[in-house]
Design a protein around this motif. Structure first.
Motif, mmCIF file in Angstrom:
data_model
loop_
_atom_site.group_PDB
_atom_site.id
_atom_site.type_symbol
_atom_site.label_atom_id
_atom_site.label_comp_id
_atom_site.label_asym_id
_atom_site.label_seq_id
_atom_site.Cartn_x
_atom_site.Cartn_y
_atom_site.Cartn_z
ATOM 1 N N GLU A 1 0.802 -1.223 0.000
ATOM 2 C CA GLU A 1 0.000 0.000 0.000
ATOM 3 C C GLU A 1 0.833 1.271 0.000
ATOM 4 O OE1 GLU A 1 -2.705 -0.613 3.300
ATOM 5 O OE2 GLU A 1 -4.137 -1.588 1.948
ATOM 6 N N VAL A 2 1.825 1.325 -0.886
ATOM 7 C CA VAL A 2 2.565 2.575 -1.070
ATOM 8 C C VAL A 2 1.642 3.583 -1.752
ATOM 9 C CG1 VAL A 2 4.832 1.501 -1.158
ATOM 10 C CG2 VAL A 2 3.508 1.756 -3.260
ATOM 11 N N GLU A 3 1.994 4.871 -1.639
ATOM 12 C CA GLU A 3 1.092 5.925 -2.119
ATOM 13 C C GLU A 3 1.270 6.239 -3.603
ATOM 14 O OE1 GLU A 3 -1.046 7.869 -0.175
ATOM 15 O OE2 GLU A 3 -0.653 6.725 1.645
ATOM 16 N N GLY A 4 2.414 5.908 -4.183
ATOM 17 C CA GLY A 4 2.722 6.365 -5.539
ATOM 18 C C GLY A 4 1.937 5.640 -6.623
ATOM 19 N N ASP A 5 1.849 6.285 -7.793
ATOM 20 C CA ASP A 5 1.251 5.641 -8.956
ATOM 21 C C ASP A 5 2.283 4.710 -9.582
ATOM 22 O OD1 ASP A 5 -0.812 7.283 -8.401
ATOM 23 O OD2 ASP A 5 -0.966 8.181 -10.389
ATOM 24 N N LEU A 6 1.862 3.489 -9.893
ATOM 25 C CA LEU A 6 2.801 2.477 -10.360
ATOM 26 C C LEU A 6 2.559 2.141 -11.820
ATOM 27 C CD1 LEU A 6 2.328 0.101 -7.289
ATOM 28 C CD2 LEU A 6 4.196 1.736 -7.631
ATOM 29 N N PHE A 7 3.648 1.986 -12.574
ATOM 30 C CA PHE A 7 3.549 1.639 -13.992
ATOM 31 C C PHE A 7 4.433 0.447 -14.314
ATOM 32 C CE2 PHE A 7 2.456 6.062 -13.722
ATOM 33 C CZ PHE A 7 1.435 6.218 -14.639
ATOM 34 N N LEU A 8 3.889 -0.478 -15.090
ATOM 35 C CA LEU A 8 4.705 -1.567 -15.614
ATOM 36 C C LEU A 8 5.394 -1.047 -16.865
ATOM 37 C CD1 LEU A 8 5.497 -4.582 -15.558
ATOM 38 C CD2 LEU A 8 3.504 -5.032 -17.002
ATOM 39 N N GLN A 9 6.703 -0.862 -16.796
ATOM 40 C CA GLN A 9 7.389 -0.189 -17.890
ATOM 41 C C GLN A 9 8.831 -0.656 -17.999
ATOM 42 O OE1 GLN A 9 6.531 3.946 -17.891
ATOM 43 N NE2 GLN A 9 7.293 4.207 -19.961
ATOM 44 N N ASP A 10 9.302 -0.736 -19.233
ATOM 45 C CA ASP A 10 10.701 -1.049 -19.525
ATOM 46 C C ASP A 10 11.400 0.279 -19.809
ATOM 47 O OD1 ASP A 10 13.128 -1.730 -20.561
ATOM 48 O OD2 ASP A 10 12.349 -3.075 -22.119
ATOM 49 N N ILE A 11 12.254 0.715 -18.888
ATOM 50 C CA ILE A 11 12.858 2.049 -19.044
ATOM 51 C C ILE A 11 13.737 2.125 -20.290
ATOM 52 C CG2 ILE A 11 12.739 2.644 -16.596
ATOM 53 C CD1 ILE A 11 15.717 1.933 -16.373
ATOM 54 N N GLY A 12 14.191 0.991 -20.795
ATOM 55 C CA GLY A 12 14.970 0.976 -22.025
ATOM 56 C C GLY A 12 14.130 1.301 -23.261
ATOM 57 N N GLN A 13 12.808 1.287 -23.106
ATOM 58 C CA GLN A 13 11.917 1.689 -24.204
ATOM 59 C C GLN A 13 11.602 3.176 -24.141
ATOM 60 O OE1 GLN A 13 8.443 -0.860 -23.927
ATOM 61 N NE2 GLN A 13 9.522 -2.623 -24.800
ATOM 62 N N GLY A 14 12.006 3.824 -23.069
ATOM 63 C CA GLY A 14 11.775 5.258 -22.918
ATOM 64 C C GLY A 14 10.450 5.572 -22.244
ATOM 65 N N PHE A 15 10.287 6.852 -21.886
ATOM 66 C CA PHE A 15 9.082 7.322 -21.207
ATOM 67 C C PHE A 15 8.225 8.160 -22.149
ATOM 68 C CE2 PHE A 15 12.419 7.262 -17.871
ATOM 69 C CZ PHE A 15 11.877 6.298 -17.038
ATOM 70 N N GLY A 16 6.943 8.272 -21.820
ATOM 71 C CA GLY A 16 6.050 9.132 -22.596
ATOM 72 C C GLY A 16 5.581 10.343 -21.807
ATOM 73 N N PHE A 17 6.225 10.630 -20.668
ATOM 74 C CA PHE A 17 5.755 11.748 -19.847
ATOM 75 C C PHE A 17 5.967 13.083 -20.571
ATOM 76 C CE2 PHE A 17 6.791 8.490 -16.599
ATOM 77 C CZ PHE A 17 5.514 8.346 -16.069
ATOM 78 N N ARG A 18 4.999 13.986 -20.427
ATOM 79 C CA ARG A 18 5.091 15.297 -21.068
ATOM 80 C C ARG A 18 6.309 16.054 -20.538
ATOM 81 N NH1 ARG A 18 1.770 18.954 -19.774
ATOM 82 N NH2 ARG A 18 0.235 18.061 -18.351
ATOM 83 N N PRO A 19 6.837 17.004 -21.348
ATOM 84 C CA PRO A 19 7.999 17.776 -20.907
ATOM 85 C C PRO A 19 7.762 18.472 -19.566
ATOM 86 C CG PRO A 19 7.564 18.172 -23.225
ATOM 87 C CD PRO A 19 6.436 17.313 -22.722
ATOM 88 N N GLY A 20 8.755 18.387 -18.713
ATOM 89 C CA GLY A 20 8.690 19.094 -17.435
ATOM 90 C C GLY A 20 7.776 18.477 -16.393
#
Ligand SMILES: [Zn+2]
Lengths: 123, 216
Positions: B91-110
């Motif tokens: 029960e951690v508070e953060g939002d969790l994503f199943l993601q391969d960091i070697g594929q890169g992120f899609g987060f908006r700039p900043g």
């Protein structure tokens, strides 16, 4: 757990998908509400990052219409509280997010979006 | 002891059993907590302002719990479903994503005020298939360029990792610089085999000087 705070930041990262790839369209979602500690400083500091239209539309789709359609210039306590709830207390448990540009589907299961791409989708 | 990143890819290595073992091991918990506090210190966030942080390779949320305690809001990504399941159970508070960091992120700039990563980067140094997109330089480049864009200006990313050679350090730092980052390596306790810790302190914009490593 995925909340609108991260949905509002998330664009599609599939190969070649660089425009019209935000916001990911929510579909077949199930939500859960969980209280979080209200921290007005955090919400205020986060406001410049918000894409207002995307947030309002997503919130309305999830049944919350507390935010005004236009981003208000006056930031009062009521607005910060409404934003706190929309950003941090609505959890999307199941459903999917679809890219409006390339139609890639990111499924959400047990609160966790699957962001993995297939080999041909990696830039 | 063989390095886990040489045995199997992370999502295989950290299956159900290994994920629980890792999370419940008190020595690992302590080391992970120490490194998380040190990473937070190196992030050099503005005082008394809760930040929105990215935990890269968040695993079962051992670092995330500390971010929670420190009043920050965070999102975490990890490639091992079993680890994320343990994080949900805890029960951690953060939002969790199943993601391969070697594929890169899609987060908006900043999107983020900072990023931390504990014991993850070395996993990017092993090619898992022969496909060109899975070569370590390709994966590191995707990772660094999309991380750079996801961070606000100015801010920092602090990535603790276990390099196994100077060549690896060279490769990682040069690709990070190509992606736009300033900064460099901080080595704590360089003269102790046991206590030595390597942090890559990456800066977006004018992040100031690279901090000194701890001596002891
Ligand atoms: Zn797309």
């Amino acid at each position: 757990m995925v909340r609108l705070i991260t949905h509002n930041l998330l664009a599609c990262h599939a190969k070649g998908c660089t425009s019209n790839n935000f916001p990911l369209q929510l579909k077949d979602v199930q939500i859960a509400l969980r209280e979080a500690d209200f921290n007005p400083d955090f919400v205020r500091g986060f406001m410049p990052k918000i894409e207002w239209n995307a947030l309002v539309n997503a919130a309305r789709q999830l049944g919350d219409s507390s935010l005004p359609a236009e981003q208000p210039e006056m930031i009062d306590d009521d607005l910060l509280k409404a934003l706190h709830h929309v950003l941090l207390e609505i959890h999307i448990e199941e459903g999917q997010m679809t890219c409006p540009n390339c139609n890639h589907v990111y499924p959400i299961s047990n609160g966790i979006p699957n962001m993995l791409l297939a080999e041909h989708e990696i830039a | 002891m063989s390095r886990p990143e040489l045995i199997a890819p992370p999502e295989i290595y950290y299956g159900d059993t290994e994920s629980k073992k890792y999370t419940n091991n008190t020595r690992i918990q302590q080391v992970q907590a120490d490194m998380t506090y040190r990473a937070l210190e190196l992030l050099n966030l503005p005082p008394a302002q809760p930040a929105f942080l990215l935990d890269i390779g968040c695993g079962s949320g051992l670092s995330g719990e500390i971010l929670d305690d420190e009043g920050h809001i965070w999102a975490g990504v990890d490639i091992a479903p079993s680890m994320l399941e343990v994080a949900l159970e805890r029960e951690v508070e953060g939002d969790l994503f199943l993601q391969d960091i070697g594929q890169g992120f899609g987060f908006r700039p900043g999107s983020f005020d900072g990023a931390i990563s504990i014991s993850v980067l070395q996993w990017l140094l092993n090619a898992e298939t022969s496909h060109p997109t899975s070569s370590p330089p390709h994966r590191l480049t995707r990772f660094f360029t999309t991380l750079f864009s996801a961070l606000r200006n100015p801010s920092r990313a602090v990535l603790q990792f276990y390099p196994s050679s100077d060549d690896q350090i060279q490769l990682i730092t040069s690709l990070a610089q190509k992606a736009g980052f300033g900064g460099g390596l901080v080595v704590d306790y360089p003269n102790s085999n046991k206590a030595k810790k390597v942090f890559l302190v990456l800066m977006v914009g004018s992040g100031g000087q690279v901090p000194q490593g701890l001596q002891g």
